[in-house]
Structures are given as C-alpha cells and as structure tokens.
Design an enzyme around this catalytic site. Structure first.
Site, PDB file in Angstrom:
ATOM      1  N   TYR A 124      -2.617  -1.011  10.434  1.00  0.00           N
ATOM      2  CA  TYR A 124      -2.476  -1.171   8.977  1.00  0.00           C
ATOM      3  C   TYR A 124      -1.113  -0.645   8.513  1.00  0.00           C
ATOM      4  O   TYR A 124      -0.385  -1.315   7.776  1.00  0.00           O
ATOM      5  CB  TYR A 124      -3.618  -0.415   8.297  1.00  0.00           C
ATOM      6  CG  TYR A 124      -3.737  -0.609   6.809  1.00  0.00           C
ATOM      7  CD1 TYR A 124      -4.454  -1.684   6.289  1.00  0.00           C
ATOM      8  CD2 TYR A 124      -3.164   0.280   5.904  1.00  0.00           C
ATOM      9  CE1 TYR A 124      -4.599  -1.865   4.917  1.00  0.00           C
ATOM     10  CE2 TYR A 124      -3.291   0.109   4.542  1.00  0.00           C
ATOM     11  CZ  TYR A 124      -4.020  -0.957   4.050  1.00  0.00           C
ATOM     12  OH  TYR A 124      -4.156  -1.127   2.682  1.00  0.00           O
TER      13      TYR A 124
ATOM     14  N   SER B  30       0.869  -1.182   0.000  1.00  0.00           N
ATOM     15  CA  SER B  30       0.000   0.000   0.000  1.00  0.00           C
ATOM     16  C   SER B  30       0.895   1.218   0.000  1.00  0.00           C
ATOM     17  O   SER B  30       2.064   1.141   0.412  1.00  0.00           O
ATOM     18  CB  SER B  30      -0.845  -0.007   1.280  1.00  0.00           C
ATOM     19  OG  SER B  30      -1.453   1.245   1.490  1.00  0.00           O
TER      20      SER B  30
END
Ligand code: NAD
Length: 251
Positions: A146, A133
């Site tokens: 995350y 990401s």
C-alpha cells in the site's frame, strides 16, 4: 451547478470515499459514471439517486479498464480512487496481494489516465484527482504494498501534472488520513494479529494515534475538496498532494 455539462468517472465509487466524491460532483452538476463492486440492487439504487451509469470493471485488469473507458466516452473529471489494503509483515506478505494492490492502487490510474487524456487535451479542460493517502507521504509498518503504491501514485500525479500543465488539465492527489470506511474497518482484524492488540487498542492506539485531531475524517470532506479542485479558482493547483489528515503528516 458549475459542473453542468461535465462528465466525471469516479473509480471505486460504490462505497466509502469514492461514493462521497461521486455524490459531491453530482451535487455540483456533473454527470457521473460510477465504478466498483457491490450488491446489484444497492448499485442500481445509487445509479437512480445520482442519475449515474455504472461500470463493474475490475480495475486490476487492463482489458476491463479499456472496455470501461470506451463505454464511458469522453471524461472531463477523472477520479482515481479505487483501492485496497492488506496488512502483513513483509516476509509474510502474500505475493498475490502485493500484485493486486500495485495493480489496483497504482497501475489502474495509469491506464484510466492514458485513456482519458486525449479527450481532455482536445477539449482544453480536464481534472485528474487521485485519492492517495497519508501513506503517500509517510509509511506505517506492515503496509509495504500500500505504501509503495501510494508513494508511486504521488510521483505519477506530479509527472502528469507537468505533462498536461499547458492543456488546461490539472492533476492532484488528495491524501486522507484515516477515514471511517469499510477499507479501514476491514484492516482491523489483521492489524490486531500483526501487532498483538485488541480491536479498541487498534482504533485508539494505532489508527487515531496518528491523527492529532483524534477523529476520523468524514468521506464528505474529501468530496468537498474534490469539488473545489474542479473550480476555475483551482486552475493553478497542479501537481499538489493535499493532506486531509488532521495534521498527521505535519508531525
Ligand atoms: P472502500 O473499501 O470503502 O471502497 C473501495 C472501492 O473500491 C469500492 O467501491 C470497491 O468496490 C472498489 N474496488 C475494490 N476493488 C476493486 C477492483 N478490483 N476494481 C474496481 N473497483 C474496486 O474504501 P475507501 O476507504 O473508500 O477507499 C477509497 C480510496 O481511498 C482508496 O484508494 C484508499 O486507499 C484511499 N484511502 C482511504 C483511507 C481511509 O482511511 N479509508 C485513507 C487514505 C486513503
């Protein structure tokens, strides 16, 4: 059909990015093993469309990962893609959400990789593609688990890239910015709460504010890059972390 004869396992491929990657690899000739949750009839439809098999293994559980890998057999292309998000200030971050996100977004990739690597080494060929990401390179507030998992996935990928470099196996991350999938849609209500914003403000002032193009990335763009990474021309692309974020992390 340059991937004919190769078997690909794409985790978290019943939806979003993973599904687009599975479709793209199938389009290039690979035999595909799907994984993820969802409606049984829909998954059966996907298996038929892609001539694929499916494992419903919960990747937060090492024993279920081991069973999935045993059933799948030798894997030439491993795409570690399954992931989830939770948005909350660190002091309110539920401990159980932290543990689940680290298990799914980071530790699962360790387990699938350790189990797939012996076969790849034997065959002298393999591709490990990890969906990281933009949050593997930069942080955003309220996403402590995350961001930690994705930064960890980048470190893990570099490590195995070095370990496998002489075995015909490459390992790389693809790092999307915001892609319009259920994962992004589902974090809008919590982001509204954490930041005190409306839905439109979250979309325009938080999500797309990060992306210089002001557009969501399309899942198919990630699929196309995954296919490229499987090509012989990409044999020296190793240990890289490819941004597909409209320029977000260039800032
Ligand atoms: P999604 O919610 O559409 O898909 C997630 C997939 O993971 C689904 O198939 C789901 O069934 C599966 N899954 C969830 N929990 C699981 C578990 N415990 N065991 C096995 N499978 C499980 O999400 P997406 O947006 O397509 O995200 C895919 C990956 O891309 C994730 O790793 C995510 O972090 C990453 N990513 C997404 C974006 C984005 O903007 N959507 C941006 C950057 C990175």
């Amino acid at each position: 059909m340059f991937l004919e004869g190769k078997r690909a396992l794409v985790t978290g491929s019943t939806s979003g990015i993973g599904l687009a990657v599975a479709q793209a690899l199938h389009g290039a000739g690979a035999e595909v093993v799907l994984n993820g949750f969802g409606d049984e009839a829909e998954i059966a439809g996907l298996c038929e469309e892609l001539g694929a098999t499916h494992s419903g293994a919960d990747l937060t559980d090492a024993a279920q990962i081991e069973a999935m890998m045993r059933e799948a057999g030798e894997i030439d292309i491993l795409v570690n893609n399954a992931g989830m998000q939770h948005v909350a200030p660190v002091e309110e971050f539920p401990v159980e959400k932290w543990n689940t996100i680290i298990a799914l977004n980071l530790t699962a990739a360790f387990h699938t990789t350790r189990l797939a690597v012996p076969g790849m080494k034997r065959n002298g060929w393999g591709r490990i593609i990890n969906t990281a990401s933009a949050h593997s390179k930069v942080a955003s507030p309220f996403k402590s688990a995350y961001n930690s998992a994705k930064h960890g996935l980048d470190g893990f990928t570099k490590t195995i890239a070095l370990e496998l470099a002489e075995h015909g196996v490459t390992a790389n991350c693809i790092s999307p910015g915001y892609v319009w999938t259920p994962l992004v849609e589902n974090q809008i209500p919590d982001t509204m709460k954490a930041r005190g914003l409306t839905r439109d403000e979250v979309i325009n002032d938080v999500l797309l504010a990060k992306q210089p193009t002001k557009k969501f990335v399309q899942p198919e763009e990630i699929g196309a890059l995954a296919v490229f990474l499987c090509r012989d021309e990409a044999q020296n692309v190793n240990g890289a972390n490819w941004s597909v974020d409209g320029g977000w992390t260039a800032d």
